[in-house]
Design a protein around this motif. Structure first.
Motif, PDB file in Angstrom:
ATOM      1  N   UNK A  20      39.537   3.895  78.656  1.00 18.66           N
ATOM      2  CA  UNK A  20      39.184   5.153  77.721  1.00 18.66           C
ATOM      3  C   UNK A  20      37.389   4.943  77.687  1.00 18.66           C
ATOM      4  N   UNK A  21      37.009   3.476  77.518  1.00 15.98           N
ATOM      5  CA  UNK A  21      35.460   3.399  77.256  1.00 15.98           C
ATOM      6  C   UNK A  21      34.861   3.817  78.437  1.00 15.98           C
ATOM      7  N   UNK A  22      35.213   3.697  79.696  1.00 10.94           N
ATOM      8  CA  UNK A  22      34.619   4.108  80.937  1.00 10.94           C
ATOM      9  C   UNK A  22      34.904   5.658  81.147  1.00 10.94           C
ATOM     10  N   UNK A  23      35.977   6.230  80.669  1.00 11.79           N
ATOM     11  CA  UNK A  23      36.339   7.461  80.891  1.00 11.79           C
ATOM     12  C   UNK A  23      35.191   8.176  79.870  1.00 11.79           C
ATOM     13  N   UNK A  24      35.290   8.116  78.812  1.00  9.29           N
ATOM     14  CA  UNK A  24      34.523   8.831  77.895  1.00  9.29           C
ATOM     15  C   UNK A  24      33.095   8.267  77.935  1.00  9.29           C
ATOM     16  N   UNK A  25      32.779   7.084  78.463  1.00  3.78           N
ATOM     17  CA  UNK A  25      31.162   6.721  78.433  1.00  3.78           C
ATOM     18  C   UNK A  25      30.798   6.275  77.027  1.00  3.78           C
ATOM     19  N   UNK A  26      31.587   6.140  75.909  1.00  3.72           N
ATOM     20  CA  UNK A  26      31.185   5.891  74.817  1.00  3.72           C
ATOM     21  C   UNK A  26      32.535   5.250  74.057  1.00  3.72           C
ATOM     22  N   UNK A  27      32.320   4.616  72.663  1.00  6.05           N
ATOM     23  CA  UNK A  27      33.316   4.080  72.117  1.00  6.05           C
ATOM     24  C   UNK A  27      32.794   4.213  70.545  1.00  6.05           C
ATOM     25  N   UNK A  28      33.690   4.603  69.716  1.00  2.08           N
ATOM     26  CA  UNK A  28      33.367   4.806  68.363  1.00  2.08           C
ATOM     27  C   UNK A  28      34.631   4.644  67.615  1.00  2.08           C
ATOM     28  N   UNK A  29      34.547   4.459  66.204  1.00  5.60           N
ATOM     29  CA  UNK A  29      35.779   4.154  65.519  1.00  5.60           C
ATOM     30  C   UNK A  29      36.912   5.157  65.590  1.00  5.60           C
ATOM     31  N   UNK A  30      36.801   6.514  65.685  1.00  3.04           N
ATOM     32  CA  UNK A  30      37.660   7.377  65.391  1.00  3.04           C
ATOM     33  C   UNK A  30      38.659   7.298  66.123  1.00  3.04           C
ATOM     34  N   UNK A  31      38.966   7.356  67.431  1.00  2.00           N
ATOM     35  CA  UNK A  31      40.056   7.294  68.052  1.00  2.00           C
ATOM     36  C   UNK A  31      41.037   5.990  67.884  1.00  2.00           C
ATOM     37  N   UNK A  32      40.652   4.975  66.853  1.00  2.00           N
ATOM     38  CA  UNK A  32      41.081   3.743  66.834  1.00  2.00           C
ATOM     39  C   UNK A  32      41.696   3.446  65.505  1.00  2.00           C
ATOM     40  N   UNK A  33      41.911   4.705  64.987  1.00  2.00           N
ATOM     41  CA  UNK A  33      42.443   4.387  63.450  1.00  2.00           C
ATOM     42  C   UNK A  33      44.038   4.761  63.188  1.00  2.00           C
ATOM     43  N   UNK A  34      44.401   4.658  62.091  1.00  2.00           N
ATOM     44  CA  UNK A  34      45.959   4.656  61.675  1.00  2.00           C
ATOM     45  C   UNK A  34      46.488   5.855  62.281  1.00  2.00           C
ATOM     46  N   UNK A  35      45.707   7.201  62.038  1.00  2.00           N
ATOM     47  CA  UNK A  35      46.254   8.377  62.706  1.00  2.00           C
ATOM     48  C   UNK A  35      46.725   8.273  64.126  1.00  2.00           C
ATOM     49  N   UNK A  36      45.835   7.910  64.736  1.00  2.00           N
ATOM     50  CA  UNK A  36      46.111   7.418  66.319  1.00  2.00           C
ATOM     51  C   UNK A  36      47.244   6.623  66.463  1.00  2.00           C
ATOM     52  N   UNK A  37      47.419   5.512  65.670  1.00  2.00           N
ATOM     53  CA  UNK A  37      48.600   4.551  65.698  1.00  2.00           C
ATOM     54  C   UNK A  37      49.898   5.464  65.250  1.00  2.00           C
ATOM     55  N   UNK A  38      49.748   6.140  64.468  1.00  2.00           N
ATOM     56  CA  UNK A  38      50.978   6.618  64.159  1.00  2.00           C
ATOM     57  C   UNK A  38      51.273   7.827  65.399  1.00  2.00           C
ATOM     58  N   UNK A  39      50.425   8.214  66.036  1.00  2.00           N
ATOM     59  CA  UNK A  39      50.748   9.225  67.112  1.00  2.00           C
ATOM     60  C   UNK A  39      51.123   8.629  68.275  1.00  2.00           C
ATOM     61  N   UNK A  40      50.659   7.217  68.477  1.00  2.00           N
ATOM     62  CA  UNK A  40      51.150   6.692  69.673  1.00  2.00           C
ATOM     63  C   UNK A  40      52.726   6.216  69.464  1.00  2.00           C
ATOM     64  N   UNK A  41      52.927   5.933  68.082  1.00  2.00           N
ATOM     65  CA  UNK A  41      54.516   5.603  68.015  1.00  2.00           C
ATOM     66  C   UNK A  41      55.529   6.803  68.115  1.00  2.00           C
ATOM     67  N   UNK A  42      54.841   8.005  67.567  1.00  2.00           N
ATOM     68  CA  UNK A  42      55.693   9.427  67.919  1.00  2.00           C
ATOM     69  C   UNK A  42      55.583   9.538  69.361  1.00  2.00           C
TER      70      UNK A  42
END
Length: 589
Positions: free
Chosen positions: A222-244
């Protein structure tokens, strides 16, 4: 070859998609996002769907993978490819530290624990200065091979999907192995798995680390795809979505992770694109509709879309028949000259003010069938649990071939040649009879997780399955060898448990109500089998309520009442014992 054909077709199709003339770049971006989500969901398939450990915090491990490569490439100029092992290592170390605490939790505390550290890590990412706080890190260099730089979605597409396919193969290889069966056994609780030598804390930690490493791989890409990394994609909402995603695709199926990622990512994108036009720009409506559609989808396919689709295929994948000519070596065990195989002396188990087993003493000799009988609540199953290490005795002595097993865990007791069945059947219902029985031979194999993933365990695995097939044939269930254990009758499931126990190659076999649910002829066949085992040198200790079955089979009978031994002797003597008649058999006896 027929089993690999769908995978080959899928691989060729995915390889051709970017080469199709005129394909919109947006579709490629969508496929890239599907691949990244599938990697995380694949780990959750193993962790949650197979291992029974629910986690809402996998997005945090994506953050570890992404931030590791972001820091190393931007601050230290390390090549992106060299940061891959570092990203996986950091994700794995974080999983070890968190997993040591997390996997010990059970029930609702486990998912709550993952939510807690998931939220905590999200805020940690946003507060650390060297990670760029909320703004994150930008200017991450792209992946490159020589002069070829993966700057666009269609160039990194192959790197993402090669990672997905390789991870899927490794995961399927792991599940189709001795280690994989141990992991799958965790979902039915730890008692049965530990009774056959599975180190459950180690197995839970293994699957936790594996899922974290796959999430770290996704974060690195993801980091090399977006060429950037910030906290937004790594929060609790994303974790719930992965489980979904894992649940929608089919929580116990590797390819369900890929299908679930496709469904959720595409559905989310379609709703975000078209609902604002339909409802005049109303915000957040897509989230509501998205949730409703997922609930409807799970109503249609409660086990997930992948198994729902597979059940409607006109053909079923052929299973390879185990080669029963392959043999396992007999386990090395200490032998003694004493005829006493099991010695119990004043064993006592007290739960608070309740005495479940009250200073019980008896022996089981070599080549002997001993029955432990008594009314409900007499302490029979508790005595079994004391012998096999499921419970620790309050006081007293328990020894196998002269070796005391006081406070020894079940994994150590089974090494002495003691195996058992359970009062309440403990099989994994969505595993086949063959796979369930093979769990009993766990200690007789040696291949670990790495060799299983790389398919280096095939010789060891073939011998384990051959032993399981022989024991299934021995108990008369060869026709059901490929059926799911959950589809069998209760009586047949009890016979499967006996076959699983025999895979230990035990010296002492403990059977807890083995004849319950069996018809008359099935009981006769079971009695004949137990006599054959005794004549072959095995001792049997059984709990049973069918007195006709017990009296015809047992060499000696021990009678318990309210945790106290009230009689011991040959069946004929027990029938006439007034204390036994009063407490259990009744005057009609």
């Amino acid at each position: 070859m027929s089993q690999r054909l769908p995978l080959i077709i899928f691989t060729l199709a995915m390889a051709v998609i970017p080469l199709i003339p005129g394909i919109p770049p947006f579709w490629i971006v969508l496929l890239d996002n599907i691949g990244l989500a599938a990697l995380v969901a694949m780990g959750l398939v193993l962790l949650t769907g197979v291992g029974g450990l629910t986690s809402f915090g996998q997005a945090a491990f994506c953050g570890f993978g992404a931030y590791t490569t972001a820091v190393l490439t931007t601050a230290y100029g390390v090549s992106p490819w060299l940061t891959l092992p570092a990203s996986l290592l950091v994700s794995g170390i974080a999983a070890v530290l968190l997993g040591i605490v997390t996997v010990r939790l059970s029930g609702h505390y486990l998912p709550l624990g993952t939510i807690a550290w998931g939220i905590g890590l999200f805020y940690l990412f946003s507060k650390l200065e060297f990670l760029g706080r909320n703004d994150g890190i930008s200017g991450i260099p792209p992946l490159s091979i020589g002069s070829f730089r993966m700057l666009s979605p269609d160039t990194i597409y192959y790197a993402i999907w090669i990672a997905v396919l390789v991870s899927a193969l490794l995961t399927m290889n792991l599940l189709d192995s001795r280690t994989g069966r141990a992991i799958r056994a965790l979902r039915r609780g730890h008692v049965a798995a530990e009774a056959f030598g599975v180190q459950t804390p180690r197995a839970k930690l293994l699957v936790f680390i594996y899922a974290a490493v796959l999430a770290g791989l996704s974060g690195w890409l993801y980091a090399h795809f977006q060429r950037a990394a910030n906290p937004t994609p790594f929060g609790a909402q994303a974790g719930i979505e992965y489980l979904f995603i894992a649940v929608v695709g089919g929580a116990g199926y590797v390819w369900g992770a890929v299908l679930g990622a496709g469904i959720v990512v595409v559905l989310k994108e379609v709703l975000q694109s078209y609902l604002p036009y339909i409802f005049g720009g109303q915000s957040q409506l897509e989230t509501i509709v998205f949730g409703i559609m997922l609930v409807l989808l799970l109503q249609l396919a409660p086990a997930g879309v992948w198994p729902w689709l597979m059940s409607r295929l006109p053909f079923k994948p052929a299973r390879k028949t185990p080669d029963t000519s392959l043999k396992l070596e007999h386990p090395a065990r200490a032998s003694g000259t004493s005829p006493v195989l099991l010695h119990i002396e004043k064993a006592r188990k007290q739960f608070g003010g309740v005495i479940a087993v009250n200073d019980v003493s008896f022996d089981v000799n070599a080549r002997e069938i001993v029955a432990l009988i008594g009314p409900n609540g007499a302490g029979k199953s508790t005595t079994f649990n004391l012998i096999t290490g499921v419970l620790t005795a309050t006081s007293g002595k328990i020894a196998v071939l002269g070796k005391e097993v006081e406070n020894a865990p079940p994994q150590e007791v089974v090494k002495l040649g003691v195996s058992r069945t359970f009062q309440h059947v403990k099989l994994v219902p969505d595993m086949t009879v063959l796979e369930n029985v093979a769990i009993g031979a766990h200690l007789r194999g040696s291949s670990g997780a790495i060799s299983s993933m790389l398919r280096l365990d095939r010789t060891d695995e073939a011998r384990l399955l051959a032993e399981a097939a022989r024991q299934i044939e021995r108990v008369g269930l060869s026709d059901q060898i490929d059926q799911l254990a959950g589809s069998l009758s209760l009586g047949q499931q009890r016979i499967v448990e006996i076959a699983r126990a025999l895979c230990v190659d035990p010296q002492l076999l403990l059977l807890d109500e083995p004849a319950a649910g069996l018809r008359h002829m099935e009981k006769q066949r079971l009695a004949a089998l137990l006599r054959q085992l005794r004549d072959g040198g095995m001792s049997v200790l059984l709990v049973e309520h069918d007195m006709g079955f017990v009296m015809d089979l047992a060499d000696r009978i021990v009678v318990l009442d309210f945790g106290t031994k009230i009689a011991e002797g040959a069946p004929a003597a027990i029938k006439r014992n007034p204390d036994v008649i009063k407490a259990y058999l009744g005057a009609a006896a």
